[in-house]
Design a protein around this motif. Structure first.
Motif, mmCIF file in Angstrom:
data_model
loop_
_atom_site.group_PDB
_atom_site.id
_atom_site.type_symbol
_atom_site.label_atom_id
_atom_site.label_comp_id
_atom_site.label_asym_id
_atom_site.label_seq_id
_atom_site.Cartn_x
_atom_site.Cartn_y
_atom_site.Cartn_z
ATOM 1 N N GLY A 75 0.803 -1.210 0.000
ATOM 2 C CA GLY A 75 0.000 0.000 0.000
ATOM 3 C C GLY A 75 0.838 1.263 0.000
ATOM 4 O O GLY A 75 0.316 2.365 0.146
ATOM 5 N N CYS A 76 2.159 1.124 -0.172
ATOM 6 C CA CYS A 76 3.073 2.266 -0.116
ATOM 7 C C CYS A 76 3.525 2.695 -1.510
ATOM 8 O O CYS A 76 3.742 1.857 -2.381
ATOM 9 N N HIS A 77 3.697 3.997 -1.659
ATOM 10 C CA HIS A 77 4.231 4.557 -2.903
ATOM 11 C C HIS A 77 5.746 4.694 -2.768
ATOM 12 O O HIS A 77 6.234 5.139 -1.728
ATOM 13 N N VAL A 78 6.454 4.298 -3.826
ATOM 14 C CA VAL A 78 7.915 4.325 -3.787
ATOM 15 C C VAL A 78 8.475 4.967 -5.045
ATOM 16 O O VAL A 78 7.797 5.059 -6.067
ATOM 17 N N LEU A 79 9.721 5.374 -4.923
ATOM 18 C CA LEU A 79 10.490 5.833 -6.071
ATOM 19 C C LEU A 79 11.563 4.766 -6.311
ATOM 20 O O LEU A 79 12.412 4.540 -5.441
ATOM 21 N N VAL A 80 11.480 4.101 -7.452
ATOM 22 C CA VAL A 80 12.432 3.037 -7.783
ATOM 23 C C VAL A 80 13.650 3.667 -8.430
ATOM 24 O O VAL A 80 13.542 4.457 -9.371
ATOM 25 N N LYS A 81 14.818 3.315 -7.900
ATOM 26 C CA LYS A 81 16.065 3.840 -8.450
ATOM 27 C C LYS A 81 16.430 3.057 -9.704
ATOM 28 O O LYS A 81 16.244 1.846 -9.758
ATOM 29 N N PRO A 82 16.965 3.749 -10.725
ATOM 30 C CA PRO A 82 17.329 3.059 -11.954
ATOM 31 C C PRO A 82 18.450 2.048 -11.714
ATOM 32 O O PRO A 82 19.301 2.250 -10.857
ATOM 33 N N GLY A 83 18.426 0.979 -12.462
ATOM 34 C CA GLY A 83 19.503 0.002 -12.416
ATOM 35 C C GLY A 83 19.253 -1.143 -11.468
ATOM 36 O O GLY A 83 19.232 -0.968 -10.264
ATOM 37 N N CYS A 84 19.055 -2.287 -12.044
ATOM 38 C CA CYS A 84 18.938 -3.525 -11.287
ATOM 39 C C CYS A 84 20.303 -3.826 -10.664
ATOM 40 O O CYS A 84 21.326 -3.664 -11.318
ATOM 41 N N PHE A 85 20.342 -4.226 -9.380
ATOM 42 C CA PHE A 85 21.637 -4.495 -8.754
ATOM 43 C C PHE A 85 21.918 -5.980 -8.570
ATOM 44 O O PHE A 85 23.047 -6.364 -8.273
ATOM 45 N N ALA A 86 20.917 -6.834 -8.747
ATOM 46 C CA ALA A 86 21.128 -8.278 -8.623
ATOM 47 C C ALA A 86 19.988 -9.010 -9.306
ATOM 48 O O ALA A 86 18.875 -8.473 -9.418
ATOM 49 N N THR A 87 20.285 -10.222 -9.764
ATOM 50 C CA THR A 87 19.251 -11.055 -10.385
ATOM 51 C C THR A 87 19.338 -12.472 -9.834
ATOM 52 O O THR A 87 20.389 -12.903 -9.354
ATOM 53 N N THR A 88 18.217 -13.163 -9.918
ATOM 54 C CA THR A 88 18.213 -14.588 -9.639
ATOM 55 C C THR A 88 17.536 -15.289 -10.806
ATOM 56 O O THR A 88 16.664 -14.713 -11.479
ATOM 57 N N GLU A 89 17.964 -16.503 -11.039
ATOM 58 C CA GLU A 89 17.339 -17.366 -12.037
ATOM 59 C C GLU A 89 16.918 -18.622 -11.295
ATOM 60 O O GLU A 89 17.749 -19.284 -10.673
ATOM 61 N N GLU A 90 15.621 -18.908 -11.317
ATOM 62 C CA GLU A 90 15.093 -20.038 -10.558
ATOM 63 C C GLU A 90 14.515 -21.103 -11.480
ATOM 64 O O GLU A 90 13.860 -20.789 -12.470
ATOM 65 N N PHE A 91 14.753 -22.333 -11.091
ATOM 66 C CA PHE A 91 14.118 -23.485 -11.714
ATOM 67 C C PHE A 91 13.389 -24.220 -10.602
ATOM 68 O O PHE A 91 14.016 -24.789 -9.709
ATOM 69 N N ARG A 92 12.060 -24.145 -10.610
ATOM 70 C CA ARG A 92 11.296 -24.892 -9.611
ATOM 71 C C ARG A 92 10.065 -25.473 -10.288
ATOM 72 O O ARG A 92 9.330 -24.777 -10.980
ATOM 73 N N ASN A 93 9.900 -26.752 -10.098
ATOM 74 C CA ASN A 93 8.839 -27.504 -10.773
ATOM 75 C C ASN A 93 8.947 -27.252 -12.277
ATOM 76 O O ASN A 93 9.967 -27.549 -12.868
ATOM 77 N N ASP A 94 7.918 -26.648 -12.862
ATOM 78 C CA ASP A 94 7.969 -26.359 -14.301
ATOM 79 C C ASP A 94 8.065 -24.859 -14.567
ATOM 80 O O ASP A 94 7.690 -24.385 -15.631
ATOM 81 N N LEU A 95 8.583 -24.115 -13.589
ATOM 82 C CA LEU A 95 8.733 -22.661 -13.721
ATOM 83 C C LEU A 95 10.200 -22.291 -13.863
ATOM 84 O O LEU A 95 11.040 -22.746 -13.084
#
Length: 169
Positions: A75-95
């Motif tokens: 329910g909060c409004h935010v300002l997202v800073k540009p630039g992703c700083f980390a990623t994950t790649e997941e394999f679970r079940n068929d996703l």
């Protein structure tokens, strides 16, 4: 300068041969309040904490997806800073899911707003809370998820929060 740094990445799970995976892109958000607190979402049913976030809709900008997901879950409004700083790649079940993590600052103080949770999120008992940044990692580590999904999410979001904490030290 921070946009020039390499993005930290972690793979969770293993790609299984013969599995037809559905592809999903998602955002995760570390929201920092002016008081130095981080927004964590607790899933009471399966006993785990997660960062606000969720799926990116087709054609949606990552920043807009991050803002939307935080608003829906807290329910909060935010300002997202540009630039992703980390990623994950997941394999679970068929996703097969790739999550991009962003930093955001709270725009409206601690105005709780009204989360717009889905029926599934309500059933999972999702509630957000604000945790001092120095205790956020410990808070996530100290719960033992009661589901396989919760264990995947715990691993993913502990990695993302750890990367965030490294970046502010």
């Amino acid at each position: 300068m921070s946009d020039q740094n390499p993005i930290e990445r972690r793979v969770i799970g293993t790609r299984q041969g013969g599995v037809q995976y559905s592809e999903r892109l998602a955002v995760r958000v570390v929201v920092l309040s002016p008081k130095g607190e981080v927004a964590l979402v607790k899933a009471n049913r399966d006993n785990y904490y997660k960062l606000p976030g969720g799926g990116i809709e087709s054609g949606e900008d990552h920043g807009k997806a991050a803002e939307r997901e935080v608003l829906e879950e807290t329910g909060c409004h935010v300002l997202v800073k540009p630039g992703c700083f980390a990623t994950t790649e997941e394999f679970r079940n068929d996703l097969h899911q790739i999550s991009y993590c962003y930093r955001a600052t709270l725009l409206d103080g601690h105005q709780p707003g009204n989360p717009e949770l889905t029926e599934e999120e309500v059933s999972d008992g999702l509630k957000h809370e604000w945790v001092p940044v120095e205790k956020a990692l410990q808070t996530m580590e100290n719960v033992e998820p009661t589901s396989k999904l919760g264990r995947y999410i715990k691993e993913r979001d502990l990695f993302l929060l750890t990367e965030f904490l490294k970046s502010i030290q």
